[in-house]
Design a protein around this motif. Structure first.
Motif, PDB file in Angstrom:
ATOM      1  N   LYS A 290       2.079  12.121 -18.541  1.00 11.36           N
ATOM      2  CA  LYS A 290       2.101  10.669 -18.692  1.00 11.36           C
ATOM      3  C   LYS A 290       3.475  10.169 -18.278  1.00 11.36           C
ATOM      4  CE  LYS A 290      -1.380  10.399 -22.348  1.00 11.36           C
ATOM      5  NZ  LYS A 290      -1.687   9.944 -23.736  1.00 11.36           N
ATOM      6  N   ASN A 291       3.601   9.739 -17.048  1.00  5.22           N
ATOM      7  CA  ASN A 291       4.876   9.263 -16.531  1.00  5.22           C
ATOM      8  C   ASN A 291       4.638   8.282 -15.388  1.00  5.22           C
ATOM      9  OD1 ASN A 291       4.158  10.911 -14.302  1.00  5.22           O
ATOM     10  ND2 ASN A 291       5.264  12.658 -15.148  1.00  5.22           N
ATOM     11  N   ASP A 292       5.722   7.714 -14.867  1.00 10.93           N
ATOM     12  CA  ASP A 292       5.606   6.741 -13.780  1.00 10.93           C
ATOM     13  C   ASP A 292       4.969   7.358 -12.543  1.00 10.93           C
ATOM     14  OD1 ASP A 292       6.721   4.787 -15.314  1.00 10.93           O
ATOM     15  OD2 ASP A 292       8.716   4.874 -14.396  1.00 10.93           O
ATOM     16  N   TYR A 293       5.308   8.617 -12.281  1.00  8.93           N
ATOM     17  CA  TYR A 293       4.764   9.247 -11.082  1.00  8.93           C
ATOM     18  C   TYR A 293       3.246   9.397 -11.186  1.00  8.93           C
ATOM     19  CZ  TYR A 293       3.832  12.581  -7.387  1.00  8.93           C
ATOM     20  OH  TYR A 293       3.319  13.197  -6.271  1.00  8.93           O
TER      21      TYR A 293
ATOM     22  N   LYS B 111       0.843  -1.188   0.000  1.00 14.22           N
ATOM     23  CA  LYS B 111       0.000   0.000   0.000  1.00 14.22           C
ATOM     24  C   LYS B 111       0.880   1.240   0.000  1.00 14.22           C
ATOM     25  CE  LYS B 111      -1.217  -2.415   3.009  1.00 14.22           C
ATOM     26  NZ  LYS B 111      -0.996  -3.816   3.469  1.00 14.22           N
ATOM     27  N   GLN B 112       0.305   2.376  -0.395  1.00 15.62           N
ATOM     28  CA  GLN B 112       1.116   3.590  -0.459  1.00 15.62           C
ATOM     29  C   GLN B 112       0.325   4.821  -0.063  1.00 15.62           C
ATOM     30  OE1 GLN B 112       3.230   4.168  -4.136  1.00 15.62           O
ATOM     31  NE2 GLN B 112       4.664   5.571  -3.168  1.00 15.62           N
ATOM     32  N   ILE B 113       0.984   5.662   0.762  1.00 15.29           N
ATOM     33  CA  ILE B 113       0.451   6.970   1.125  1.00 15.29           C
ATOM     34  C   ILE B 113       1.342   8.021   0.464  1.00 15.29           C
ATOM     35  CG2 ILE B 113      -0.027   8.580   3.008  1.00 15.29           C
ATOM     36  CD1 ILE B 113      -0.341   6.154   4.856  1.00 15.29           C
ATOM     37  N   ILE B 114       0.729   9.024  -0.144  1.00 13.41           N
ATOM     38  CA  ILE B 114       1.490  10.065  -0.829  1.00 13.41           C
ATOM     39  C   ILE B 114       1.121  11.436  -0.265  1.00 13.41           C
ATOM     40  CG2 ILE B 114       1.711  11.315  -3.032  1.00 13.41           C
ATOM     41  CD1 ILE B 114       1.600   8.688  -4.483  1.00 13.41           C
ATOM     42  N   PHE B 115       2.135  12.231   0.052  1.00 16.29           N
ATOM     43  CA  PHE B 115       1.951  13.644   0.372  1.00 16.29           C
ATOM     44  C   PHE B 115       2.062  14.419  -0.939  1.00 16.29           C
ATOM     45  CE2 PHE B 115       3.931  12.727   4.736  1.00 16.29           C
ATOM     46  CZ  PHE B 115       2.682  12.591   5.339  1.00 16.29           C
ATOM     47  N   MET B 116       1.042  15.196  -1.261  1.00 11.87           N
ATOM     48  CA  MET B 116       1.036  15.877  -2.567  1.00 11.87           C
ATOM     49  C   MET B 116       1.159  17.390  -2.428  1.00 11.87           C
ATOM     50  SD  MET B 116      -1.511  15.539  -5.810  1.00 11.87           S
ATOM     51  CE  MET B 116      -0.603  14.071  -6.302  1.00 11.87           C
ATOM     52  N   THR B 117       2.185  17.939  -3.069  1.00  9.80           N
ATOM     53  CA  THR B 117       2.343  19.385  -3.177  1.00  9.80           C
ATOM     54  C   THR B 117       1.750  19.853  -4.502  1.00  9.80           C
ATOM     55  OG1 THR B 117       4.464  19.278  -4.328  1.00  9.80           O
ATOM     56  CG2 THR B 117       4.526  19.220  -1.908  1.00  9.80           C
ATOM     57  N   ILE B 118       1.664  21.153  -4.685  1.00 10.11           N
ATOM     58  CA  ILE B 118       1.186  21.695  -5.955  1.00 10.11           C
ATOM     59  C   ILE B 118       2.112  21.283  -7.098  1.00 10.11           C
ATOM     60  CG2 ILE B 118       2.328  23.870  -5.428  1.00 10.11           C
ATOM     61  CD1 ILE B 118       0.461  25.318  -7.216  1.00 10.11           C
TER      62      ILE B 118
ATOM     63  N   SER C 231      12.922   8.269   3.234  1.00  7.48           N
ATOM     64  CA  SER C 231      13.334   9.651   3.397  1.00  7.48           C
ATOM     65  C   SER C 231      14.430  10.006   2.402  1.00  7.48           C
ATOM     66  CB  SER C 231      13.793   9.867   4.850  1.00  7.48           C
ATOM     67  OG  SER C 231      14.036  11.224   5.108  1.00  7.48           O
ATOM     68  N   GLU C 232      15.211  11.025   2.714  1.00 10.97           N
ATOM     69  CA  GLU C 232      16.214  11.562   1.796  1.00 10.97           C
ATOM     70  C   GLU C 232      17.219  10.500   1.361  1.00 10.97           C
ATOM     71  OE1 GLU C 232      19.284  14.044   3.884  1.00 10.97           O
ATOM     72  OE2 GLU C 232      17.861  13.847   5.538  1.00 10.97           O
ATOM     73  N   GLY C 233      17.701  10.663   0.132  1.00  9.57           N
ATOM     74  CA  GLY C 233      18.710   9.745  -0.385  1.00  9.57           C
ATOM     75  C   GLY C 233      18.153   8.617  -1.225  1.00  9.57           C
ATOM     76  N   VAL C 234      16.835   8.536  -1.348  1.00  7.62           N
ATOM     77  CA  VAL C 234      16.200   7.518  -2.189  1.00  7.62           C
ATOM     78  C   VAL C 234      15.718   8.227  -3.449  1.00  7.62           C
ATOM     79  CG1 VAL C 234      14.367   5.790  -2.341  1.00  7.62           C
ATOM     80  CG2 VAL C 234      15.516   6.217  -0.150  1.00  7.62           C
ATOM     81  N   ARG C 235      16.427   8.037  -4.527  1.00  2.31           N
ATOM     82  CA  ARG C 235      16.265   8.856  -5.729  1.00  2.31           C
ATOM     83  C   ARG C 235      14.861   8.845  -6.312  1.00  2.31           C
ATOM     84  NH1 ARG C 235      21.691   8.148  -9.490  1.00  2.31           N
ATOM     85  NH2 ARG C 235      23.184   9.077  -8.012  1.00  2.31           N
ATOM     86  N   GLU C 236      14.235   7.701  -6.345  1.00  2.00           N
ATOM     87  CA  GLU C 236      12.929   7.611  -7.013  1.00  2.00           C
ATOM     88  C   GLU C 236      11.774   8.088  -6.138  1.00  2.00           C
ATOM     89  OE1 GLU C 236      12.333   3.909  -9.331  1.00  2.00           O
ATOM     90  OE2 GLU C 236      14.424   3.503  -8.790  1.00  2.00           O
ATOM     91  N   LYS C 237      12.082   8.428  -4.905  1.00  4.84           N
ATOM     92  CA  LYS C 237      11.087   9.010  -3.993  1.00  4.84           C
ATOM     93  C   LYS C 237       9.839   8.137  -3.905  1.00  4.84           C
ATOM     94  CE  LYS C 237      12.993  13.557  -5.011  1.00  4.84           C
ATOM     95  NZ  LYS C 237      12.746  14.945  -5.464  1.00  4.84           N
ATOM     96  N   ASP C 238       8.658   8.708  -4.179  1.00  2.61           N
ATOM     97  CA  ASP C 238       7.423   7.915  -4.092  1.00  2.61           C
ATOM     98  C   ASP C 238       7.453   6.708  -5.018  1.00  2.61           C
ATOM     99  OD1 ASP C 238       5.488   9.442  -2.289  1.00  2.61           O
ATOM    100  OD2 ASP C 238       6.088  11.029  -3.664  1.00  2.61           O
TER     101      ASP C 238
END
Length: 246
Positions: A51-54, A35-42, A163-170
């Motif tokens: 159209k991308n992976d994100y 499962k995944q929780i995402i914090f979304m900024t503008i 957290s920081e240092g993980v390039r692909e983030k979400d």
């Protein structure tokens, strides 16, 4: 009770009242698979329109919590129900508190070694009934990634905090979701930094006013260029309001 989901410029955003956080988390823990929780900024919202992976990662996420005041303004302007805005760090604290109360487990991925160890120590002292089942630094070489994945899979934490240092983030957990078992993944860049007291939290009043971007620009003046995507966001809102059907 299922979380209500709206869309802002075609991007999904969830409406989660704080009082429903515990019930929602427990429901996620009962679901099979990753499962995944995402914090979304503008800025994330604008990126998710492409159209991308994100974009696919966002659409498949189990919970999408807005953190930018502009998203709330956009929802109101488009005559959508206005979601609740979350301060990412406060939301993480709330999530860890729920997990602690229900004797769940945590894995931390990110940061440098010294920072990570300090963060782990502080998390342990604050959430005494929350079991930390593993940790690994960010910025790791590609050669050890399989070991990191296996460690998370074997420990099967209730929550993997990235957290920081993980390039692909979400997208890191999303692109490897088939390799994990039954965990919730949450990416928050500043988590390890704040828990280790290396990074100062955004002032509560600054966040409430929606002025946290100015703190970032003060630290890094080059971020002034973010005014251009913000203007584009405003133009898109007006265009959708005038020409798009609800």
């Amino acid at each position: 009770m299922p979380v209500q989901r709206i869309d802002v410029l075609g991007v999904p955003v969830d409406i989660l009242p704080p009082q429903e956080m515990e019930e929602t988390l427990l429901g996620l823990l009962e679901k099979e698979g990753t499962k995944q929780i995402i914090f979304m900024t503008i800025w994330d919202l604008l990126r998710a329109r492409r159209k991308n992976d994100y974009a696919q990662c966002v659409r498949d996420a189990d919970l999408i919590l807005p953190v930018s005041k502009s998203i709330l303004r956009g929802a109101r302007f488009l005559k959508r129900q206005v979601p609740v805005r979350y301060n990412p760090f406060n939301a993480v604290i709330s999530i860890l508190s729920v997990l602690e109360e229900h004797l769940q487990t945590l894995y931390i991925l990110g940061g440098r070694k010294k920072t990570l160890m300090t963060a782990e120590k502080n998390v342990r002292s604050t959430f005494r009934s929350l079991q930390i089942v593993g940790r690994y630094v960010g910025y790791y070489p590609k050669t050890v990634e399989d070991d990191v994945i296996q460690a998370i899979k074997k420990s099967s934490p209730s929550l993997a905090l990235i957290s920081e240092g993980v390039r692909e983030k979400d997208c890191w957990s999303y692109n490897r979701r088939e390799r994990f078992s039954k965990s919730i993944f949450l990416y928050y860049h500043d988590a390890v930094g704040i828990f280790s007291e290396r990074i100062r939290r955004v002032n509560e009043k600054t966040f409430e006013r929606g002025n946290e971007i100015w703190s970032e620009i003060f630290k890094n003046p080059l971020k002034i260029v973010l005014i251009f995507p913000f203007l584009w966001y405003t133009i898109l809102l007006v265009w959708h309001r005038l020409f798009k059907k609800s």
